[in-house]
Design an enzyme around this catalytic site. Sequence first.
Site, PDB file in Angstrom:
ATOM      1  N   ASP A  91       0.858  -1.176   0.000  1.00  0.00           N
ATOM      2  CA  ASP A  91       0.000   0.000   0.000  1.00  0.00           C
ATOM      3  C   ASP A  91       0.897   1.231   0.000  1.00  0.00           C
ATOM      4  O   ASP A  91       1.999   1.206   0.576  1.00  0.00           O
ATOM      5  CB  ASP A  91      -0.858   0.050   1.264  1.00  0.00           C
ATOM      6  N   SER A 116       7.297   5.023   6.107  1.00  0.00           N
ATOM      7  CA  SER A 116       8.332   4.260   5.416  1.00  0.00           C
ATOM      8  C   SER A 116       8.199   4.420   3.914  1.00  0.00           C
ATOM      9  O   SER A 116       7.260   5.035   3.430  1.00  0.00           O
ATOM     10  CB  SER A 116       8.227   2.782   5.792  1.00  0.00           C
TER      11      SER A 116
END
Length: 220
Positions: A39, A180
């Site tokens: 995602d 991230s």
Amino acid sequence: MSDYILGDIGSFNDFFCRRIKPELRPLDLDESHLMAPCDGLLKVYPITDGLVIPVKQSIFTIADLLKDGELAASFEGGYCLVYRLCVSHYHRYAYFDSGEKSADVVIPGFYHTVQPVALEAGPVFTENARQYTVIDTKSFGRCVQMEVGAMLVGRIVNEEMAPAAVMRGSEKGHFEYGGSTIILLIPKNVAIINDDILKASESGVETEVKLGECCGTSGS
């Protein structure tokens, strides 16, 4: 909350990297399709003159990113796909294609934020800790799949760091708490990126994608 498997939560980190119900992330297993490994918010950059722009206000050569000039040169004319994960995104990621992987390369670094204010101090990706895997893929040639840690991400947790055969869609690893980034490097003339993603990227706009979705096809 009903989207997730919550039976084995023993800490906040367990909750942060909780597993989603598999039926909510159907995997595109068509070998001719370029599958999203996670995602995230996707932006695609053509790799020209050895330069890419992974994040706003920072410019990096592929050689700086990989710390390997010879490997970097193999991606000239290809694509750099940057998937930016926010805290709210699912933080487990998969192999984007099947193939043979080499041992993971670990580049230690400092955990910096990916917030724009931090970019004024210098290029984030030359400092952030990162790991990458060279994969001789079935459909896209020799590629790199990289994980980049950001502020508050204490660990990049990869399941298999040694040379091995890997399967498209199988779990590669997960990030512990924080935001991230996943980066894919694709060589020249092996992938056609979806037109809507390319057009958005050219306009400086990220495209929301989910693990398992098709982002392009194989071909010249």
